[in-house]
Design a protein around this motif. Structure first.
Motif, PDB file in Angstrom:
ATOM      1  N   UNK A 112       0.813  -0.874   0.353  1.00 21.02           N
ATOM      2  CA  UNK A 112       0.091   0.229  -0.133  1.00 21.02           C
ATOM      3  C   UNK A 112       1.002   1.403   0.170  1.00 21.02           C
ATOM      4  N   UNK A 113       2.408   1.182   0.201  1.00 21.36           N
ATOM      5  CA  UNK A 113       3.039   2.257   0.034  1.00 21.36           C
ATOM      6  C   UNK A 113       3.601   2.533  -1.836  1.00 21.36           C
ATOM      7  N   UNK A 114       3.558   1.571  -1.837  1.00 19.75           N
ATOM      8  CA  UNK A 114       4.180   1.766  -3.075  1.00 19.75           C
ATOM      9  C   UNK A 114       2.451   2.053  -4.565  1.00 19.75           C
ATOM     10  N   UNK A 115       3.594   2.919  -5.265  1.00 20.45           N
ATOM     11  CA  UNK A 115       1.887   3.412  -6.475  1.00 20.45           C
ATOM     12  C   UNK A 115       2.990   3.581  -7.327  1.00 20.45           C
ATOM     13  N   UNK A 116       2.209   2.913  -8.656  1.00 21.16           N
ATOM     14  CA  UNK A 116       2.786   2.521 -10.317  1.00 21.16           C
ATOM     15  C   UNK A 116       2.383   3.773 -11.038  1.00 21.16           C
ATOM     16  N   UNK A 117       3.529   4.526 -11.446  1.00 19.89           N
ATOM     17  CA  UNK A 117       2.991   5.591 -12.487  1.00 19.89           C
ATOM     18  C   UNK A 117       3.342   5.592 -13.519  1.00 19.89           C
ATOM     19  N   UNK A 118       3.211   6.336 -14.432  1.00 27.38           N
ATOM     20  CA  UNK A 118       4.055   7.000 -15.789  1.00 27.38           C
ATOM     21  C   UNK A 118       3.950   8.445 -16.016  1.00 27.38           C
ATOM     22  N   UNK A 119       4.691   9.198 -15.927  1.00 26.24           N
ATOM     23  CA  UNK A 119       5.286  10.445 -16.591  1.00 26.24           C
ATOM     24  C   UNK A 119       4.647  10.609 -17.869  1.00 26.24           C
ATOM     25  N   UNK A 120       4.207   9.772 -18.727  1.00 22.12           N
ATOM     26  CA  UNK A 120       4.702   9.319 -20.376  1.00 22.12           C
ATOM     27  C   UNK A 120       2.913   8.936 -20.716  1.00 22.12           C
TER      28      UNK A 120
ATOM     29  N   UNK B 210      -0.581  10.831 -17.726  1.00 20.52           N
ATOM     30  CA  UNK B 210      -0.177  12.287 -17.137  1.00 20.52           C
ATOM     31  C   UNK B 210      -0.552  12.949 -16.037  1.00 20.52           C
ATOM     32  N   UNK B 211      -1.483  13.626 -16.638  1.00 18.77           N
ATOM     33  CA  UNK B 211      -2.639  14.560 -15.831  1.00 18.77           C
ATOM     34  C   UNK B 211      -3.129  13.717 -14.706  1.00 18.77           C
ATOM     35  N   UNK B 212      -3.771  12.200 -14.919  1.00 20.74           N
ATOM     36  CA  UNK B 212      -4.426  11.753 -14.102  1.00 20.74           C
ATOM     37  C   UNK B 212      -3.396  11.355 -13.340  1.00 20.74           C
ATOM     38  N   UNK B 213      -2.078  10.707 -13.587  1.00 20.20           N
ATOM     39  CA  UNK B 213      -1.302  10.266 -13.000  1.00 20.20           C
ATOM     40  C   UNK B 213      -0.734  10.839 -11.995  1.00 20.20           C
ATOM     41  N   UNK B 214      -0.966  12.589 -12.104  1.00 17.66           N
ATOM     42  CA  UNK B 214      -0.456  13.759 -11.506  1.00 17.66           C
ATOM     43  C   UNK B 214      -1.577  13.998 -10.003  1.00 17.66           C
ATOM     44  N   UNK B 215      -2.597  14.221 -10.817  1.00 18.85           N
ATOM     45  CA  UNK B 215      -3.420  14.013  -9.845  1.00 18.85           C
ATOM     46  C   UNK B 215      -4.224  13.076  -9.049  1.00 18.85           C
ATOM     47  N   UNK B 216      -3.885  11.457  -9.300  1.00 21.77           N
ATOM     48  CA  UNK B 216      -3.900  10.699  -8.490  1.00 21.77           C
ATOM     49  C   UNK B 216      -2.753  10.721  -7.316  1.00 21.77           C
TER      50      UNK B 216
END
Length: 416
Positions: A154-162, A165-171
């Motif tokens: 639960x401390x780990x967040x999977x993301x991508x800046x490619x 990116x706007x959805x991942x940034x908000x999350x």
């Protein structure tokens, strides 16, 4: 800093850590929506901590700090890593960025151990997941990483800046916001010392050392805090203070002065009127007033010839009559009749080893994050080196320390 900007020391500090080329700068750019850090495939592009202040809902004013890679090497690389670890002293929240598909996590585990020890909340951000394809089992990947990092999924967040990116940034912003919730008692400079309708007198000398066209940060902050308490502010310079007090129908609820004017102001203000200084208020607000009171009294035990460190939190042009490098040493010599060896630091420079000093004298630390000033307090305490504050020491040297501590509750100060 613009006049409308929240001071750096009052912002939530969010550090971004990770190895070279893990995507730290890309994460910062994604979160801020701006190109704050140069992004490159070349490892070690970020050579110094990069700071960006912004409003981050639901937290409010924050400062993001992008750091050099934790795995840098060589003489210059080691200095960069040292700067990265210094940032850890001041952060309230940490983002540990890991490149998806990477392996070998000694540096990351070392950082996580330090974060846990310091009780700093964190998120492990796995970046560049777009490179792994669509068929990856994300839950399995998080479980494997959690095992490698001796942590919880639960401390780990999977993301991508490619990808998105706007959805991942908000999350990611939402997850950061969850960590900003704190149970720490809300701190005030002066608001809890006065009541609505109280008049607070501020004594602000304007001399050649005062910044042209403005007043300094602690004075601004006190004025705002008085206004938030629904109180009134009356402001005067030292020479105009007697006339101001004479014109008042009722005595002020509190007088707050620049510490350098303590000797003069203490003679002017009636003893029944509570008196303190901006620097002492900052000690109570950010530091440890009891510890710094004890530190001031330790000066009387020195025999002369010892080393004293005078440290300022900000970096500014030294002028003739500078309080840290000139006025304080002169006052100490005059009041004690002893000579000492003085050394000076400013800004982010503060020695890890304080053992060669017999006393540390720190400024009010208005520009420093609270974690940084508390780190410095604890460092001195752990090495049994007395530490005090400009205002506390000046009051002690002028024989009015007990008087200027009377506005505070008994559990905040050491009486006597």
């Amino acid at each position: 800093m613009s006049l409308n900007e929240t001071p750096t020391g009052e912002r939530v500090q969010i550090g971004i850590f990770g190895k070279r080329n893990a995507g730290k700068s890309s994460i910062l750019n994604m979160l801020t929506g701006q190109t704050m850090s140069v992004v490159s495939e070349v490892k070690g592009t970020t050579t110094d901590p990069v700071k960006k202040s912004m409003e981050l809902l639901p937290i409010g004013p924050v400062t993001f700090i992008d750091t050099p890679g934790m795995d840098d090497f060589g003489e210059l690389g080691s200095k960069r890593v040292e700067q990265t670890w210094k940032v850890l002293r001041m952060v309230d929240i940490a983002l540990l960025v890991i490149e998806a598909g990477s392996f070998g996590f000694k540096a990351e585990n070392d950082l996580l151990d330090e974060l846990r020890q310091k009780n700093i909340p964190y998120i492990i951000v796995v970046n560049k997941t777009d490179l792994l394809g669509d068929d990856i089992n994300k839950e399995e990947m998080k479980a494997d990483l959690a095992e490698e990092l001796h942590d919880r999924p639960e401390h780990i967040l999977l993301t991508s800046t490619v990808t998105n990116p706007s959805v991942n940034a908000n999350f990611l912003r939402i997850e950061i916001g969850k960590l900003a919730v704190t149970d720490e008692k809300e701190r005030y400079l002066v608001r809890d010392l006065i009541r609505p309708g109280d008049n607070v007198v501020l004594v602000i000398p304007v001399d050649y050392a005062a910044p042209k066209g403005r007043i300094i940060l602690p004075q601004q902050q006190v004025i705002r805090d008085v206004l938030d308490a629904k109180g009134f502010c009356s402001v005067a310079q030292t020479r105009e203070l007697p006339q101001m007090l004479a014109n008042m129908k009722t005595p002020p609820a509190l007088v707050i002065t620049d510490s350098q004017a303590f000797a003069v102001v203490a003679d002017i203000v009636p003893k029944k009127v509570p008196l303190t200084s901006f620097s002492i208020l900052m000690s109570r607000y950010k530091g440890d007033l009891v510890l710094q009171t004890q530190g001031a009294k330790a000066l009387s035990e020195l025999k002369g010839g010892e080393r004293i460190l005078i440290s300022e939190g900000c970096t500014h042009h030294r002028q003739c009559g500078d309080i840290g490098t000139q006025k304080l040493p002169a006052l100490i010599r005059k009041k004690t009749g002893k000579d000492f060896s003085f050394e000076f630091t400013s800004g982010g420079d503060f020695p890890e080893d304080l053992s060669k000093y017999s006393l540390v004298i720190h400024c009010g630390a208005c520009t420093l994050p609270i974690r940084e000033i508390r780190y410095r307090m604890q460092l001195a305490k752990s090495q049994n080196v007395p530490i005090t504050n400009y205002g506390v020491l000046i009051a002690y040297l002028n024989g009015i320390l007990g008087r200027v501590l009377t506005p505070f509750s008994s559990d905040e100060v050491e009486r006597g």
